[in-house]
Design a protein around this motif. Structure first.
Motif, PDB file in Angstrom:
ATOM      1  N   SER A  29       0.975  -1.063  -0.185  1.00 19.90           N
ATOM      2  CA  SER A  29      -0.159  -0.083   0.083  1.00 19.90           C
ATOM      3  C   SER A  29       0.797   1.316  -0.216  1.00 19.90           C
ATOM      4  O   SER A  29       2.035   1.376   0.771  1.00 19.90           O
TER       5      SER A  29
ATOM      6  N   LYS B  40      -0.873  -1.708   8.115  1.00 17.30           N
ATOM      7  CA  LYS B  40      -2.382  -1.929   8.211  1.00 17.30           C
ATOM      8  C   LYS B  40      -2.884  -2.917   7.345  1.00 17.30           C
ATOM      9  O   LYS B  40      -3.484  -3.816   7.508  1.00 17.30           O
ATOM     10  N   GLU B  41      -2.175  -2.659   5.986  1.00 19.43           N
ATOM     11  CA  GLU B  41      -2.635  -3.804   4.715  1.00 19.43           C
ATOM     12  C   GLU B  41      -2.125  -4.984   5.317  1.00 19.43           C
ATOM     13  O   GLU B  41      -2.763  -6.037   4.976  1.00 19.43           O
TER      14      GLU B  41
ATOM     15  N   LYS C  36      -1.690  -6.357   8.105  1.00 18.36           N
ATOM     16  CA  LYS C  36      -2.419  -6.763   9.683  1.00 18.36           C
ATOM     17  C   LYS C  36      -3.676  -7.679   8.951  1.00 18.36           C
ATOM     18  O   LYS C  36      -4.311  -8.509   9.286  1.00 18.36           O
ATOM     19  N   ASP C  37      -4.381  -6.540   7.769  1.00 20.14           N
ATOM     20  CA  ASP C  37      -5.472  -7.004   7.175  1.00 20.14           C
ATOM     21  C   ASP C  37      -5.363  -8.577   6.504  1.00 20.14           C
ATOM     22  O   ASP C  37      -6.099  -9.161   6.386  1.00 20.14           O
TER      23      ASP C  37
ATOM     24  N   LYS D 138      -5.270 -11.355   8.991  1.00 14.33           N
ATOM     25  CA  LYS D 138      -6.358 -11.559  10.094  1.00 14.33           C
ATOM     26  C   LYS D 138      -7.362 -12.656  10.139  1.00 14.33           C
ATOM     27  O   LYS D 138      -7.650 -12.870  11.362  1.00 14.33           O
ATOM     28  N   ASN D 139      -7.287 -13.330   9.269  1.00 12.03           N
ATOM     29  CA  ASN D 139      -8.298 -14.428   8.910  1.00 12.03           C
ATOM     30  C   ASN D 139      -7.388 -15.818   9.426  1.00 12.03           C
ATOM     31  O   ASN D 139      -8.021 -16.809   9.712  1.00 12.03           O
TER      32      ASN D 139
ATOM     33  N   HIS E  13       3.295  -8.113   5.895  1.00 12.02           N
ATOM     34  CA  HIS E  13       2.288  -9.302   5.904  1.00 12.02           C
ATOM     35  C   HIS E  13       3.207 -10.362   6.713  1.00 12.02           C
ATOM     36  O   HIS E  13       2.315 -11.125   7.417  1.00 12.02           O
TER      37      HIS E  13
ATOM     38  N   ARG F  92       0.090 -13.640  14.229  1.00  8.67           N
ATOM     39  CA  ARG F  92      -1.169 -14.497  14.090  1.00  8.67           C
ATOM     40  C   ARG F  92      -0.824 -16.019  14.520  1.00  8.67           C
ATOM     41  O   ARG F  92      -1.820 -16.425  15.347  1.00  8.67           O
TER      42      ARG F  92
END
Length: 468
Positions: free
Chosen positions: A51, A57-58, A60-61, A64-65, A82, A89
């Motif tokens: 980004s 933040k990108e 983390k998104d 996130k799953n 990432h 995670r």
């Protein structure tokens, strides 16, 4: 601008012997930029890797799953945003295996950001190399360990900007990754439709016997599975002569072909969730054939078929997660997304021996991927293929896609598509997992299928059946 190259490549030593091919200065293909949030991002040629606003933040998104303890295979290191999020995670019980093939992007990551914490992380492994013949064995080695993990704990991820930047010098690995991406993405494409069918089929599933009730009921009886590939043309005229000696099973696409020829299969298999697949059954709803279906198969087929029905659950299939008790009671298959693979797995569970595949080419045999007898189904097969069907459609719709050259049953080479190639690999794995069941492929003009023997003629099949 800080340059972290030396400290990063020192930490990279534990991951790869190819770090010497990385550039200590920013490659000309790379343009670095400062984002709105003050972080670093890069472009590789015209592709933005992270980004331009908030890459943290990108990242983390992106992660996130992912559940704690997951075993993750990832393509694409990028600049590591990432990667850090994924390691947070998965926690202390997870594993993150990352493959990166672009030396320019990895050079930029080593130069522009401090990666030492990631590279020294005990739950992280990076595979990188200069040549395909060196990288491929490393991928195979680590994927073998990855596949030992429970399937429910495995995750396959693609950092798409990085995935677009794979160098042309890795064609086999790129192809394998594209197939993996197709299989991983498929549930997302049809997920809503599958879940709808599952809800509509639920009552029938509960009162219908499962595949477990058929286990070993045909021990030692020869079984034939009919698919709609080009080699069906050679065998179809002879099926009536051997019909009484075998258990005859059909995939859904071949069901109307057989019924029009007056050949009634004992079993037909269906797992396609799409409404168009019902057209394969319109002529055979009242036939004495038994239907074996998956819970997410098209509900109109499941509700309208008037013959005996049996349900089989696909292992680790997201729409049916949470219904483990019914799954255990009814029985499961590990066949994946192909109805032909489902049929082979079911015949193995029935106890059939040997099993003969007909119309199973897994390739563009004679410049086509369908039997001449299936031309009346051509428009339907096209329409399904455009939606990433579970069925194999004909050559005109596949020619625009990337093709793969594979060994042919006659020792030459033939082209196949990525989807058919993935089904070919599943057939090979099913046969390998059941070495006591002989599996033959009759009159195939298509791909050679490992662990499955080739029968070159109808006379060879007749001789085989006579000797049983």
């Amino acid at each position: 601008m800080n340059n972290f190259f030396n400290q990063n490549t020192a930490a990279l030593k534990s991951h790869t012997d190819s770090r010497d091919i990385l550039s200590p200065s920013l490659p000309i293909t790379i343009t670095s930029k400062t984002t709105v949030k003050g972080d670093i991002t890069v472009q590789y040629n015209n592709i933005l890797i992270h980004s331009g606003y908030d890459p943290v933040k990108e990242g983390k998104d992106f992660a996130k799953n992912i559940r704690p303890g997951s075993m993750v295979f990832l393509y694409g290191f990028g600049l590591g945003y990432h990667i850090e999020a994924l390691l947070n995670r998965i926690g202390d019980q997870g594993i993150l295996l990352t493959l990166e093939l672009n030396p320019d992007i990895l050079s930029a990551a080593m130069i522009l950001k401090d990666q030492t914490r990631l590279l020294k992380h005990p739950r992280f492994k990076l595979i990188f190399g200069e040549k395909e013949e060196g990288v491929a064995p490393a991928v195979v080695k680590y994927m073998e360990n990855f596949n030992l993990c429970p399937e429910s704990a495995r995750e396959v991820l693609f950092h798409n900007p990085s995935f677009q930047c794979i160098p042309d010098s890795f064609p086999r690995i790129a192809n394998a990754l594209e197939i993996l991406q197709i299989e991983r993405r498929f549930p997302a494409v049809l997920g809503g439709l599958e879940e709808t069918n599952y809800r509509l089929n639920r009552e029938i599933i509960l009162r219908t016997p499962g595949i477990n009730s058929l286990r070993d009921t045909f021990l030692g009886k020869p079984g034939i599975l009919i698919s709609a590939g080009p080699s069906l043309d050679d065998a179809l005229p002879y099926l009536q002569t051997i019909r009484h000696k075998i258990l005859l099973a059909s995939v859904d696409t071949t069901f109307p072909i057989l019924s029009r020829e007056g050949i009634i299969p004992d079993y037909v298999f269906s797992l396609d969730p799409q409404e168009e697949s019902f057209n394969y059954f319109t002529e055979g709803l009242d036939l004495p054939t038994r239907l074996v279906f998956t819970p997410t198969a098209n509900s109109r087929i499941v509700h309208s078929f008037r013959g005996e029905k049996f349900v089989v659950f696909k292992e680790n299939h997201s729409p049916t997660q949470g219904d483990e008790a019914t799954m255990v009671e009814k029985g499961t298959t590990r066949s994946g997304g192909s109805v032909s693979c489902l049929g082979l797995d079911c015949l193995i569970q029935f106890g059939c021996e040997p099993i003969i595949l007909i119309g199973q080419d897994c390739a563009f045999s004679g410049n086509r991927s369908y039997s001449g007898y299936s031309q009346t189904n051509e428009k339907l097969m096209d329409k399904i293929d455009q939606k990433q069907s579970l069925s194999t459609s004909h050559v005109e719709k596949n020619r625009g896609k990337k093709q793969i050259r594979v060994e042919c049953a006659d020792g030459k080479e033939v082209f196949t598509s990525q989807v058919m190639y993935s089904y070919l690999r599943t057939l090979e794995q099913l046969a390998k997992a059941h070495p006591n069941t002989r599996v033959y492929n009759l009159c195939s003009h298509g791909a050679l299928i490992e662990n499955i023997q080739t029968l070159g003629s109808i006379s060879e099949l007749i001789t085989l059946l006579e000797n049983i």
